[in-house]
Design an enzyme around this catalytic site. Structure first.
Site, PDB file in Angstrom:
ATOM      1  N   GLU A   1       0.833  -1.211   0.000  1.00 29.32           N
ATOM      2  CA  GLU A   1       0.000   0.000   0.000  1.00 29.32           C
ATOM      3  C   GLU A   1       0.868   1.263   0.000  1.00 29.32           C
ATOM      4  OE1 GLU A   1      -3.362   0.142   2.780  1.00 29.32           O
ATOM      5  OE2 GLU A   1      -2.636   2.115   3.401  1.00 29.32           O
TER       6      GLU A   1
ATOM      7  N   LYS B   1     -21.387  -5.504   5.839  1.00 30.73           N
ATOM      8  CA  LYS B   1     -20.549  -5.023   4.721  1.00 30.73           C
ATOM      9  C   LYS B   1     -20.199  -6.178   3.778  1.00 30.73           C
ATOM     10  CE  LYS B   1     -16.418  -3.293   5.967  1.00 30.73           C
ATOM     11  NZ  LYS B   1     -15.549  -2.230   6.497  1.00 30.73           N
TER      12      LYS B   1
ATOM     13  N   GLN C   1      -6.761  -3.817   9.638  1.00 34.74           N
ATOM     14  CA  GLN C   1      -5.962  -2.725  10.186  1.00 34.74           C
ATOM     15  C   GLN C   1      -4.641  -3.329  10.662  1.00 34.74           C
ATOM     16  OE1 GLN C   1      -4.766   0.108  10.342  1.00 34.74           O
ATOM     17  NE2 GLN C   1      -6.566   1.221  11.071  1.00 34.74           N
TER      18      GLN C   1
HETATM   19  P1  FAD Z   1     -17.092   1.235   8.059  1.00 33.88           P
HETATM   20  O1  FAD Z   1     -17.159  -0.159   7.558  1.00 33.88           O
HETATM   21  O2  FAD Z   1     -18.173   2.158   7.664  1.00 33.88           O
HETATM   22  O3  FAD Z   1     -16.991   1.136   9.664  1.00 33.88           O
HETATM   23  C1  FAD Z   1     -16.696   2.289  10.440  1.00 33.88           C
HETATM   24  C2  FAD Z   1     -17.360   2.206  11.800  1.00 33.88           C
HETATM   25  O4  FAD Z   1     -18.781   2.276  11.650  1.00 33.88           O
HETATM   26  C3  FAD Z   1     -17.114   0.920  12.585  1.00 33.88           C
HETATM   27  O5  FAD Z   1     -17.078   1.254  13.935  1.00 33.88           O
HETATM   28  C4  FAD Z   1     -18.305   0.053  12.261  1.00 33.88           C
HETATM   29  O6  FAD Z   1     -18.575  -0.875  13.318  1.00 33.88           O
HETATM   30  C5  FAD Z   1     -19.401   1.091  12.126  1.00 33.88           C
HETATM   31  N1  FAD Z   1     -20.398   0.736  11.091  1.00 33.88           N
HETATM   32  C6  FAD Z   1     -20.153   0.149   9.886  1.00 33.88           C
HETATM   33  N2  FAD Z   1     -21.291   0.041   9.173  1.00 33.88           N
HETATM   34  C7  FAD Z   1     -22.280   0.578   9.940  1.00 33.88           C
HETATM   35  C8  FAD Z   1     -23.674   0.777   9.754  1.00 33.88           C
HETATM   36  N3  FAD Z   1     -24.288   0.415   8.614  1.00 33.88           N
HETATM   37  N4  FAD Z   1     -24.382   1.369  10.760  1.00 33.88           N
HETATM   38  C9  FAD Z   1     -23.774   1.761  11.924  1.00 33.88           C
HETATM   39  N5  FAD Z   1     -22.463   1.594  12.146  1.00 33.88           N
HETATM   40  C10 FAD Z   1     -21.716   1.023  11.183  1.00 33.88           C
HETATM   41  N6  FAD Z   1      -8.892   5.830   5.293  1.00 33.88           N
HETATM   42  C11 FAD Z   1      -8.820   6.764   4.316  1.00 33.88           C
HETATM   43  O7  FAD Z   1      -9.278   7.897   4.506  1.00 33.88           O
HETATM   44  N7  FAD Z   1      -8.216   6.485   3.110  1.00 33.88           N
HETATM   45  C12 FAD Z   1      -7.706   5.253   2.825  1.00 33.88           C
HETATM   46  O8  FAD Z   1      -7.189   5.028   1.742  1.00 33.88           O
HETATM   47  C13 FAD Z   1      -7.781   4.242   3.840  1.00 33.88           C
HETATM   48  N8  FAD Z   1      -7.328   2.999   3.605  1.00 33.88           N
HETATM   49  C14 FAD Z   1      -7.497   2.021   4.555  1.00 33.88           C
HETATM   50  C15 FAD Z   1      -7.091   0.719   4.274  1.00 33.88           C
HETATM   51  C16 FAD Z   1      -7.247  -0.297   5.208  1.00 33.88           C
HETATM   52  C17 FAD Z   1      -6.823  -1.696   4.860  1.00 33.88           C
HETATM   53  C18 FAD Z   1      -7.817   0.000   6.489  1.00 33.88           C
HETATM   54  C19 FAD Z   1      -7.966  -1.088   7.522  1.00 33.88           C
HETATM   55  C20 FAD Z   1      -8.234   1.293   6.774  1.00 33.88           C
HETATM   56  C21 FAD Z   1      -8.083   2.323   5.820  1.00 33.88           C
HETATM   57  N9  FAD Z   1      -8.504   3.619   6.056  1.00 33.88           N
HETATM   58  C22 FAD Z   1      -8.399   4.580   5.086  1.00 33.88           C
HETATM   59  C23 FAD Z   1      -9.058   3.992   7.362  1.00 33.88           C
HETATM   60  C24 FAD Z   1     -10.588   3.866   7.390  1.00 33.88           C
HETATM   61  O9  FAD Z   1     -11.183   4.764   6.485  1.00 33.88           O
HETATM   62  C25 FAD Z   1     -11.015   4.177   8.820  1.00 33.88           C
HETATM   63  O10 FAD Z   1     -10.575   3.196   9.702  1.00 33.88           O
HETATM   64  C26 FAD Z   1     -12.503   4.467   9.000  1.00 33.88           C
HETATM   65  O11 FAD Z   1     -12.677   4.967  10.329  1.00 33.88           O
HETATM   66  C27 FAD Z   1     -13.404   3.254   8.865  1.00 33.88           C
HETATM   67  O12 FAD Z   1     -13.477   2.804   7.585  1.00 33.88           O
HETATM   68  P2  FAD Z   1     -14.294   1.454   7.253  1.00 33.88           P
HETATM   69  O13 FAD Z   1     -14.235   1.259   5.822  1.00 33.88           O
HETATM   70  O14 FAD Z   1     -13.886   0.374   8.160  1.00 33.88           O
HETATM   71  O15 FAD Z   1     -15.760   1.967   7.660  1.00 33.88           O
END
Ligand code: FAD
Length: 285
Positions: free
Chosen positions: A17, A164, A175
């Site tokens: 990455e 998801k 993470q």
């Molecule tokens: P989600 O899946 O939406 O989850 C976020 C939070 O919301 C969790 O606490 C989950 O339990 C909760 N949640 C999920 N769905 C729902 C729902 N329908 N209703 C209520 N609660 C819900 N960030 C960037 O800005 N740019 C990047 O390029 C980037 N790359 C990443 C790559 C990896 C491999 C990882 C692990 C993280 C990356 N991140 C990046 C960080 C990421 O955007 C953050 O950790 C963010 O806070 C959560 O993203 P997510 O996709 O897990 O969100």
């Protein structure tokens, strides 16, 4: 190539990455880094999605250029934060036109004071739903062995992850974490909850003690006592810290692969020599 197909070949999937550099010089240097990495035949590289407008354009340009010019499969990260569905659609169209087949669909982190557009998606599963109906991307998603920082409980976080995956995520990347036990315990919980897609561990080699502490604070990853002590012993010397980081991450990766992880996703922080050293050791083994 769709990343989901890579997992069917019966060997680990290795990915690296990067984030989009801010300057032209940085762009060229990253391009050279990926060209060099290509010698080792990684399965794919990914490029992160930033909070600001200009780096977003660079994410799109970079993945298309890397894939077209270097012939390395490239995945774009894409987050819900700061874009309307129409803007996300325009980005997805550009990626598709550029030949990109893989997208990491993310919720994203809102910067302080952020007011989302009224129709913005709030969570990654909504972005996955949106993409599934209109484009043919292979979608990945993020997951958190030590639980996402905003989740009220590990159980709730896992329920959201199931949602998801059910929406159409075909593989997950974790993470970063420093203790493999957290990964294995998480995979067991995910499997018990019915998640069947590959769960790829994300590994970050420590390159400086300060950086390790900052990344741990940002990601919520626990630094095990043994690693913390070893880093404190060599903290004055960046080269020695780098050696400890490579040794620790290599040991982590070996155990992960030996015990069935489907691959390794390296968080390079654009400092690829450490990740390359580990990768070379793993493929030589
Ligand atoms: P989600 O899946 O939406 O989850 C976020 C939070 O919301 C969790 O606490 C989950 O339990 C909760 N949640 C999920 N769905 C729902 C729902 N329908 N209703 C209520 N609660 C819900 N960030 C960037 O800005 N740019 C990047 O390029 C980037 N790359 C990443 C790559 C990896 C491999 C990882 C692990 C993280 C990356 N991140 C990046 C960080 C990421 O955007 C953050 O950790 C963010 O806070 C959560 O993203 P997510 O996709 O897990 O969100």
């Amino acid at each position: 190539m769709r990343i989901s197909e890579l997992f069917d070949r019966g060997r680990p999937v290795f990915s690296f990455e990067f984030f989009p550099p801010k300057t032209e010089k940085g762009y060229d240097s990253l391009f050279r880094t990926v060209a060099e990495l290509k010698r080792l035949d990684p399965d794919y590289v990914s490029v992160t999605w930033g909070a600001g407008g200009s780096t977003r354009r660079k994410t799109v340009e970079l993945v298309i250029d890397i894939q077209r010019q270097l012939g390395v499969t490239a995945m774009a990260h894409l987050s819900c934060v700061g874009s309307t569905p129409d803007e996300l659609a325009a980005t997805l169209d550009r990626l598709a036109r550029g030949g990109i087949r893989n997208v990491l669909a993310l919720g994203g982190d809102a910067p302080p004071g952020y007011a989302p557009p009224p129709d913005a998606f709030r969570h990654a599963n909504e972005l996955v739903d949106f993409v599934r109906g209109r484009w043919d991307f292979c979608l990945g998603g993020a997951c958190y062995p030590e639980t996402h920082k905003d989740a009220p409980s590990p159980e709730e976080d896992l329920r959201n992850l199931v949602r998801k995956v059910d929406a159409g995520v075909e593989f997950l990347i974790t993470q970063l974490f420093f203790d493999d036990r957290d990964y294995f315990a998480f995979v067991e919980r995910a499997r018990s909850a019915g998640i069947r897609v590959p769960i790829v561990p994300g590994v970050m080699p420590v390159i400086s003690a300060a950086n390790a502490r900052r990344m741990a604070a940002l990601s919520g990853a626990r630094i095990p006592e043994e690693l913390s002590v070893r880093l404190a012993e060599v903290e004055h010397d960046d080269a020695l810290v780098g050696d400890v980081g490579v040794e620790w991450a290599t040991r982590q990766c070996r155990e992960l692969l030996d015990r069935g992880a489907p691959g390794i996703h390296f968080y390079t922080l654009n400092k690829s020599p450490a990740s390359q050293r580990i990768f070379e050791r793993l493929i030589a083994a």
